[in-house]
Motif scaffolding. Sequence first.
Motif, PDB file in Angstrom:
ATOM      1  N   ALA A 159       0.853  -1.190   0.000  1.00  0.00           N
ATOM      2  CA  ALA A 159       0.000   0.000   0.000  1.00  0.00           C
ATOM      3  C   ALA A 159       0.883   1.233   0.000  1.00  0.00           C
ATOM      4  CB  ALA A 159      -0.904   0.019   1.232  1.00  0.00           C
ATOM      5  N   ARG A 160       0.352   2.332  -0.538  1.00  0.00           N
ATOM      6  CA  ARG A 160       1.097   3.579  -0.511  1.00  0.00           C
ATOM      7  C   ARG A 160       0.114   4.734  -0.433  1.00  0.00           C
ATOM      8  NH1 ARG A 160       3.595   2.625  -6.446  1.00  0.00           N
ATOM      9  NH2 ARG A 160       1.650   2.694  -7.631  1.00  0.00           N
ATOM     10  N   ILE A 161       0.640   5.857   0.070  1.00  0.00           N
ATOM     11  CA  ILE A 161      -0.159   7.064   0.217  1.00  0.00           C
ATOM     12  C   ILE A 161       0.711   8.230  -0.206  1.00  0.00           C
ATOM     13  CG2 ILE A 161       0.491   7.221   2.675  1.00  0.00           C
ATOM     14  CD1 ILE A 161      -2.282   8.454   3.186  1.00  0.00           C
ATOM     15  N   ASN A 162       0.121   9.153  -0.962  1.00  0.00           N
ATOM     16  CA  ASN A 162       0.921  10.297  -1.392  1.00  0.00           C
ATOM     17  C   ASN A 162       0.531  11.548  -0.618  1.00  0.00           C
ATOM     18  OD1 ASN A 162      -1.402  11.368  -2.576  1.00  0.00           O
ATOM     19  ND2 ASN A 162      -0.891  10.589  -4.618  1.00  0.00           N
ATOM     20  N   SER A 163       1.198  12.642  -0.936  1.00  0.00           N
ATOM     21  CA  SER A 163       0.989  13.871  -0.176  1.00  0.00           C
ATOM     22  C   SER A 163      -0.415  14.416  -0.328  1.00  0.00           C
ATOM     23  CB  SER A 163       2.005  14.934  -0.603  1.00  0.00           C
ATOM     24  OG  SER A 163       1.908  15.179  -1.991  1.00  0.00           O
ATOM     25  N   GLY A 164      -1.110  13.980  -1.385  1.00  0.00           N
ATOM     26  CA  GLY A 164      -2.490  14.380  -1.560  1.00  0.00           C
ATOM     27  C   GLY A 164      -3.468  13.458  -0.860  1.00  0.00           C
ATOM     28  N   ARG A 165      -2.917  12.538  -0.088  1.00  0.00           N
ATOM     29  CA  ARG A 165      -3.684  11.561   0.701  1.00  0.00           C
ATOM     30  C   ARG A 165      -4.348  10.505  -0.177  1.00  0.00           C
ATOM     31  NH1 ARG A 165      -1.229  14.846   3.485  1.00  0.00           N
ATOM     32  NH2 ARG A 165      -1.794  15.461   5.604  1.00  0.00           N
ATOM     33  N   SER A 166      -3.985  10.426  -1.439  1.00  0.00           N
ATOM     34  CA  SER A 166      -4.486   9.338  -2.279  1.00  0.00           C
ATOM     35  C   SER A 166      -3.786   8.050  -1.893  1.00  0.00           C
ATOM     36  CB  SER A 166      -4.219   9.642  -3.754  1.00  0.00           C
ATOM     37  OG  SER A 166      -4.946  10.763  -4.182  1.00  0.00           O
ATOM     38  N   PHE A 175      -6.454  -4.183   4.598  1.00  0.00           N
ATOM     39  CA  PHE A 175      -5.369  -3.336   5.103  1.00  0.00           C
ATOM     40  C   PHE A 175      -5.723  -1.870   4.880  1.00  0.00           C
ATOM     41  CE2 PHE A 175      -1.526  -6.441   4.504  1.00  0.00           C
ATOM     42  CZ  PHE A 175      -2.233  -7.432   5.173  1.00  0.00           C
ATOM     43  N   THR A 176      -5.262  -1.030   5.800  1.00  0.00           N
ATOM     44  CA  THR A 176      -5.474   0.409   5.673  1.00  0.00           C
ATOM     45  C   THR A 176      -4.166   1.137   5.951  1.00  0.00           C
ATOM     46  OG1 THR A 176      -7.776   0.205   6.404  1.00  0.00           O
ATOM     47  CG2 THR A 176      -6.775   2.400   6.473  1.00  0.00           C
ATOM     48  N   ILE A 177      -3.759   1.969   5.010  1.00  0.00           N
ATOM     49  CA  ILE A 177      -2.565   2.784   5.194  1.00  0.00           C
ATOM     50  C   ILE A 177      -2.987   4.193   5.572  1.00  0.00           C
ATOM     51  CG2 ILE A 177      -2.409   3.444   2.752  1.00  0.00           C
ATOM     52  CD1 ILE A 177       0.670   3.329   3.074  1.00  0.00           C
ATOM     53  N   SER A 178      -2.221   4.801   6.462  1.00  0.00           N
ATOM     54  CA  SER A 178      -2.461   6.185   6.837  1.00  0.00           C
ATOM     55  C   SER A 178      -1.125   6.840   7.151  1.00  0.00           C
ATOM     56  CB  SER A 178      -3.406   6.282   8.039  1.00  0.00           C
ATOM     57  OG  SER A 178      -2.860   5.621   9.157  1.00  0.00           O
ATOM     58  N   GLY A 179      -1.109   8.157   7.062  1.00  0.00           N
ATOM     59  CA  GLY A 179       0.134   8.865   7.291  1.00  0.00           C
ATOM     60  C   GLY A 179      -0.052  10.100   8.135  1.00  0.00           C
ATOM     61  N   ASP A 180       0.919  10.375   8.957  1.00  0.00           N
ATOM     62  CA  ASP A 180       0.958  11.613   9.739  1.00  0.00           C
ATOM     63  C   ASP A 180       2.163  12.392   9.231  1.00  0.00           C
ATOM     64  OD1 ASP A 180       1.289  13.663  11.604  1.00  0.00           O
ATOM     65  OD2 ASP A 180       0.592  12.415  13.264  1.00  0.00           O
ATOM     66  N   TYR A 181       1.897  13.354   8.338  1.00  0.00           N
ATOM     67  CA  TYR A 181       2.990  14.064   7.692  1.00  0.00           C
ATOM     68  C   TYR A 181       3.711  15.004   8.652  1.00  0.00           C
ATOM     69  CZ  TYR A 181       1.607  12.093   3.253  1.00  0.00           C
ATOM     70  OH  TYR A 181       1.342  11.215   2.232  1.00  0.00           O
ATOM     71  N   ALA A 182       3.032  15.433   9.694  1.00  0.00           N
ATOM     72  CA  ALA A 182       3.670  16.296  10.684  1.00  0.00           C
ATOM     73  C   ALA A 182       4.682  15.521  11.516  1.00  0.00           C
ATOM     74  CB  ALA A 182       2.620  16.919  11.590  1.00  0.00           C
ATOM     75  N   LYS A 183       4.440  14.215  11.646  1.00  0.00           N
ATOM     76  CA  LYS A 183       5.321  13.380  12.459  1.00  0.00           C
ATOM     77  C   LYS A 183       6.204  12.467  11.614  1.00  0.00           C
ATOM     78  CE  LYS A 183       2.175  13.207  16.435  1.00  0.00           C
ATOM     79  NZ  LYS A 183       1.400  12.323  17.358  1.00  0.00           N
ATOM     80  N   ASN A 184       6.140  12.634  10.289  1.00  0.00           N
ATOM     81  CA  ASN A 184       6.940  11.782   9.384  1.00  0.00           C
ATOM     82  C   ASN A 184       6.724  10.307   9.689  1.00  0.00           C
ATOM     83  OD1 ASN A 184       7.918  14.113   8.259  1.00  0.00           O
ATOM     84  ND2 ASN A 184       9.948  13.960   9.206  1.00  0.00           N
ATOM     85  N   THR A 185       5.470   9.929   9.846  1.00  0.00           N
ATOM     86  CA  THR A 185       5.135   8.567  10.248  1.00  0.00           C
ATOM     87  C   THR A 185       4.070   7.994   9.322  1.00  0.00           C
ATOM     88  OG1 THR A 185       5.636   9.095  12.550  1.00  0.00           O
ATOM     89  CG2 THR A 185       4.350   7.112  12.147  1.00  0.00           C
TER      90      THR A 185
END
Length: 120
Positions: free
Chosen positions: A49-56, A67-77
Amino acid sequence: QVQLVESGGGLVQPGGSLGLSCIASGRIVSINAMGWYRQVPGKERELVARINSGRSTDYADSVKGRFTISGDYAKNTVYLQMSTLKPEDTAVYYCNFNYVLFGGTQGASWGRGTQVTVSS
């Protein structure tokens, strides 16, 4: 440079759930994309799975709906929540970041991997 550290792997029974996380450290200005890949012995590493900066998000067909991918861009996680796990999900899971560093250099890094074993 940039270092990625995964956590959360382990042994889980079929049908169970497991969560992975990966945090990046370094002089990152922005993250273009984050992703999870997996590899079993004798096979090529494959996208999970992957997620880009546009949250796609984008998922391998084999994990869609589980499976679910998620990102916290403020925490680089980046996180990967895995449910309804199957024995064929057993693999070493690697996180990957594509980023821009201070100074404008673009790069990509891999984590060292974390083992996920699905077995009764």
